[in-house]
Design a protein around this motif. Structure first.
Motif, PDB file in Angstrom:
ATOM      1  N   GLU A  60       0.833  -1.201   0.000  1.00  0.00           N
ATOM      2  CA  GLU A  60       0.000   0.000   0.000  1.00  0.00           C
ATOM      3  C   GLU A  60       0.870   1.255   0.000  1.00  0.00           C
ATOM      4  O   GLU A  60       0.598   2.213  -0.734  1.00  0.00           O
ATOM      5  CB  GLU A  60      -0.918  -0.017   1.232  1.00  0.00           C
ATOM      6  CG  GLU A  60      -2.073   0.962   1.176  1.00  0.00           C
ATOM      7  CD  GLU A  60      -1.694   2.369   1.583  1.00  0.00           C
ATOM      8  OE1 GLU A  60      -2.469   3.309   1.304  1.00  0.00           O
ATOM      9  OE2 GLU A  60      -0.614   2.555   2.183  1.00  0.00           O
ATOM     10  N   GLY A  63       2.192   1.855  -3.402  1.00  0.00           N
ATOM     11  CA  GLY A  63       1.179   2.457  -4.263  1.00  0.00           C
ATOM     12  C   GLY A  63       1.029   3.948  -4.026  1.00  0.00           C
ATOM     13  O   GLY A  63       0.876   4.731  -4.975  1.00  0.00           O
ATOM     14  N   LYS A  64       1.068   4.364  -2.762  1.00  0.00           N
ATOM     15  CA  LYS A  64       0.993   5.797  -2.446  1.00  0.00           C
ATOM     16  C   LYS A  64       2.179   6.549  -3.043  1.00  0.00           C
ATOM     17  O   LYS A  64       2.024   7.632  -3.614  1.00  0.00           O
ATOM     18  CB  LYS A  64       1.000   5.995  -0.932  1.00  0.00           C
ATOM     19  CG  LYS A  64      -0.369   5.954  -0.250  1.00  0.00           C
ATOM     20  CD  LYS A  64      -0.255   6.554   1.145  1.00  0.00           C
ATOM     21  CE  LYS A  64      -1.617   6.613   1.838  1.00  0.00           C
ATOM     22  NZ  LYS A  64      -1.925   5.380   2.555  1.00  0.00           N
ATOM     23  N   ALA A  90      -5.823   0.400   1.818  1.00  0.00           N
ATOM     24  CA  ALA A  90      -5.778   0.846   0.428  1.00  0.00           C
ATOM     25  C   ALA A  90      -7.144   1.328  -0.048  1.00  0.00           C
ATOM     26  O   ALA A  90      -7.253   2.293  -0.810  1.00  0.00           O
ATOM     27  CB  ALA A  90      -5.274  -0.284  -0.472  1.00  0.00           C
ATOM     28  N   ASP A  93      -7.949   4.696   1.703  1.00  0.00           N
ATOM     29  CA  ASP A  93      -6.956   5.707   1.336  1.00  0.00           C
ATOM     30  C   ASP A  93      -6.898   5.956  -0.167  1.00  0.00           C
ATOM     31  O   ASP A  93      -6.092   6.756  -0.633  1.00  0.00           O
ATOM     32  CB  ASP A  93      -5.570   5.289   1.832  1.00  0.00           C
ATOM     33  CG  ASP A  93      -5.425   5.444   3.338  1.00  0.00           C
ATOM     34  OD1 ASP A  93      -6.358   5.046   4.053  1.00  0.00           O
ATOM     35  OD2 ASP A  93      -4.389   5.940   3.792  1.00  0.00           O
ATOM     36  N   SER A  94      -7.728   5.256  -0.942  1.00  0.00           N
ATOM     37  CA  SER A  94      -7.743   5.403  -2.407  1.00  0.00           C
ATOM     38  C   SER A  94      -6.356   5.146  -3.000  1.00  0.00           C
ATOM     39  O   SER A  94      -5.828   5.948  -3.777  1.00  0.00           O
ATOM     40  CB  SER A  94      -8.249   6.797  -2.808  1.00  0.00           C
ATOM     41  OG  SER A  94      -9.546   7.022  -2.298  1.00  0.00           O
ATOM     42  N   THR A  95      -5.772   4.008  -2.627  1.00  0.00           N
ATOM     43  CA  THR A  95      -4.422   3.648  -3.068  1.00  0.00           C
ATOM     44  C   THR A  95      -4.483   2.469  -4.038  1.00  0.00           C
ATOM     45  O   THR A  95      -5.109   1.449  -3.734  1.00  0.00           O
ATOM     46  CB  THR A  95      -3.551   3.239  -1.865  1.00  0.00           C
ATOM     47  OG1 THR A  95      -3.532   4.303  -0.916  1.00  0.00           O
ATOM     48  CG2 THR A  95      -2.125   2.936  -2.304  1.00  0.00           C
ATOM     49  N   GLY A 211      -6.918  10.545  -4.029  1.00  0.00           N
ATOM     50  CA  GLY A 211      -5.943   9.880  -4.895  1.00  0.00           C
ATOM     51  C   GLY A 211      -5.825  10.512  -6.274  1.00  0.00           C
ATOM     52  O   GLY A 211      -6.457  11.541  -6.558  1.00  0.00           O
ATOM     53  N   ARG A 406       4.335  13.505  -1.507  1.00  0.00           N
ATOM     54  CA  ARG A 406       4.919  12.234  -1.088  1.00  0.00           C
ATOM     55  C   ARG A 406       6.068  12.418  -0.100  1.00  0.00           C
ATOM     56  O   ARG A 406       7.097  11.747  -0.177  1.00  0.00           O
ATOM     57  CB  ARG A 406       5.352  11.400  -2.300  1.00  0.00           C
ATOM     58  CG  ARG A 406       4.157  10.993  -3.162  1.00  0.00           C
ATOM     59  CD  ARG A 406       3.140  10.192  -2.365  1.00  0.00           C
ATOM     60  NE  ARG A 406       1.873  10.018  -3.083  1.00  0.00           N
ATOM     61  CZ  ARG A 406       0.742  10.664  -2.786  1.00  0.00           C
ATOM     62  NH1 ARG A 406       0.709  11.518  -1.783  1.00  0.00           N
ATOM     63  NH2 ARG A 406      -0.356  10.448  -3.471  1.00  0.00           N
ATOM     64  N   SER A 422       5.523   0.881   6.396  1.00  0.00           N
ATOM     65  CA  SER A 422       5.526   1.964   5.407  1.00  0.00           C
ATOM     66  C   SER A 422       6.877   2.664   5.369  1.00  0.00           C
ATOM     67  O   SER A 422       7.353   3.065   4.300  1.00  0.00           O
ATOM     68  CB  SER A 422       4.410   2.971   5.705  1.00  0.00           C
ATOM     69  OG  SER A 422       4.591   3.586   6.965  1.00  0.00           O
TER      70      SER A 422
END
Length: 565
Positions: A60, A63-64, A90, A93-95, A211, A406, A422
């Motif tokens: 995840e 992906g972010k 995910a 968090d719209s990942t 996202g 990011r 993470s």
């Protein structure tokens, strides 16, 4: 072109390569041995994790960071259930993410075979699409759809189950081309309507989140804000969508919001929400904006048309990706703004909110505000800060100034255990950047075993363990509701610094403010030179439960309220 016979596992790994996958995370299982064998000869890096929850969190986070689907492999049954926390993260968090699960063979299905689960039912509500590939010759089709679904519209997780016998069967089949995400764009009429609404506003506020953001989209958004002199707030755990030093940035809209910023959002006559879902955390429990029709005029831009109007009925609702929307906003003719003074005042209020809290001004052995100041001074602007869930995260959210897109990784679904995986994933993806993780003591113990992954792959992340010997957030709510009746929230912890050294990294304990900056310098030097993780355990008084309150204060207030009743 149709290829000669390949196993299902080989077809799948070939498809991953076609779709641009360079890294996958997972825990091996006998249910997908043919995939592991195909990965052996591929150019895909397979990061071996120590628990499937950690693997899913790392995917995840990937992906972010990249905007590409994070790839995770786990085995059936227990492996899949462990990984579910990353899928839920995910989704909320719209990942973009794809979870592959080894499955029992088709000859055993629907018999409750060893570790068998129907993943369509298990994951149905927490993934965009769940499917099982029963035939090897349909793998390219399923893979193309998985990448398309994970990245198009509102990004999110996809789950594919892989029956063991399918993976070893042979098929002659052609590959597909690489995926291309599909996103809508605003119409010229919608941008014109937005401009008209903005020109008629006296107290507009822009909220960012969600996202599909890219570096260019963030740059376009900043240009839109600058040209129209707009105040911009970032929603819960999306604080990095605008450089916090930008003169138009006015703070984060989420848990522990600056009361003056909350009042500003409530008092706005126009809210332009670009990307966020406008969920519970962002709206303060649906109080900053009333549902379904807010008192403020609302422009809501979101990639998923099904999200628009689902809670809040905006006056203007635009289904669009962030790159498409922000490019048109940046090109829009600016309005004659009259609210520049409001933006400057909001910046003054933000600076006051980030000053040392009054509780700490008389001195405490370990001042966590000063810890964040020392971090800010030592880290480059592109450093990545990660955290999981807990009151300890408020020190980062409120006082750290994120440098841009990011530089923040945090779960909007409040998943504990996210911090360490993470941080390790961020350092694997960006070994050239400094990565610092904020982890509570309870948080660390949920996925701290991924320190072994960090050592194995040379991920030099610095981990700050906030040790107050309790589940602090739960204790806070406990004292508010059942003052003085402590139950289930005390913790007995290991020596976290010694634990880090046992894993093969660096570990120190800090319990005095003056000792943190030198310890941080040593940790940063160690991680850069040795490419191994470092842990700094911060031992502090658990009575200081938030930057603004102590447990004693909360207990006294709750008891007084009970007495008044």
């Amino acid at each position: 072109m149709t290829h000669p016979s390949r196993t299902g596992g080989q077809i799948l790994v070939d498809a991953l390569s076609i779709h641009g996958v360079d890294t996958a995370f997972g825990v091996p299982g006998e249910s997908y041995l043919d995939v592991l064998d195909a990965l052996h000869d591929s150019n895909i890096r397979f990061v071996i994790n120590r628990q499937e929850g950690g693997a899913a969190f790392m995917a995840e986070a990937y992906g972010k960071l990249t905007g590409k689907p994070g790839i995770c492999f786990v085995t059936r049954g227990p492996g899949a259930t462990n990984a579910s926390i990353g899928v839920h993260t995910a989704y909320q968090d719209s990942t973009p993410m794809i979870l592959f699960i080894g499955q029992v063979g088709n000859d055993f299905v629907d018999r409750e075979a060893f570790q068998e689960i129907d993943y369509r039912r298990m994951y149905g509500q927490m993934a965009k699409w769940v499917a099982q590939i029963d035939r090897a010759d349909r793998i390219p089709e399923y893979m193309a759809r998985a990448f398309q679904v994970a990245t198009s519209g509102r990004p999110g997780p996809v789950v594919l189950a892989l029956p063991e016998d399918m993976l070893v069967s042979l098929a002659e089949v052609a590959d597909t081309r690489a995926y291309t995400p599909a996103h809508g764009a605003p119409s010229a009429d919608q941008i014109a309507q937005l401009r008209t609404m903005l020109a008629g506003a006296e107290r507009p506020v822009v909220l960012l989140g969600g996202g599909t953001w890219t570096a260019q989209a963030c740059a376009d958004l900043a240009q839109f804000a600058e040209r129209n002199h707009l105040p911009v707030g970032c929603t819960f755990r999306f604080q990095d969508l605008l450089d916090n030093a930008h003169p138009n940035y006015i703070g984060d809209v989420g848990i522990g919001i600056n009361p003056k910023l909350a009042a500003r959002v409530k008092d706005a006559d126009l809210v332009i929400a670009i990307g966020p879902r406008l969920g519970e955390m962002t709206t303060g429990g649906y109080t900053l904006l009333a549902a379904p029709v807010p008192a403020q005029r609302l422009v809501h831009i979101h990639p998923d048309p099904e999200e628009l109007g689902s809670v809040y009925q905006g006056e203007l609702m635009i289904a669009a990706g962030m790159p498409q929307a922000c490019a048109m906003l940046a090109a829009m003719e600016p309005v004659d703004a009259t609210w520049q003074a409001n933006v400057k005042q909001a910046r003054i209020e933000l600076a006051a909110w980030q000053e040392q809290p009054a509780l700490l001004r008389e001195g405490v052995p370990l001042d966590l505000w000063q810890v964040v100041q020392d971090l800010q001074g030592a880290l480059p602007a592109d450093a990545i800060i990660t955290n999981g869930a807990g009151n300890y995260a408020s020190w980062a959210h409120r006082f750290y100034r994120y440098g841009g897109m990011r530089t923040q990784l945090a779960p909007t679904n409040g998943a504990m255990g996210y911090a360490v995986p993470s941080g390790v994933a961020a350092k694997i993806v960006h070994p050239e950047r400094a990565v610092v993780t904020f982890a509570g003591d309870g948080e660390f113990m949920m996925t701290g075993q991924e320190l072994a992954t960090a050592v194995q792959y040379g991920a030099g992340v610095v981990i700050l363990v906030f040790n107050n010997n309790m589940f602090g957030t739960i204790r806070m709510h406990q004292e508010r509701t059942y003052p003085g009746r402590v139950s289930g929230t005390n913790l007995h912890n290991p020596d976290f610094a010694a634990l880090a050294r046992a894993y093969g990294g660096h570990g120190e304990v800090v319990d005095q403010t003056a000792d943190f900056a030198p310890a941080l310098a040593r940790a940063l030097a160690y991680t850069a030179q040795e490419q191994l993780p470092a842990v700094i355990e911060l031992r502090y008084d658990g009575n200081l439960i938030t930057p603004n309150a102590t447990l004693e204060m909360m207990r006294a207030q709750a008891e007084a309220a009970k007495g008044a009743r």
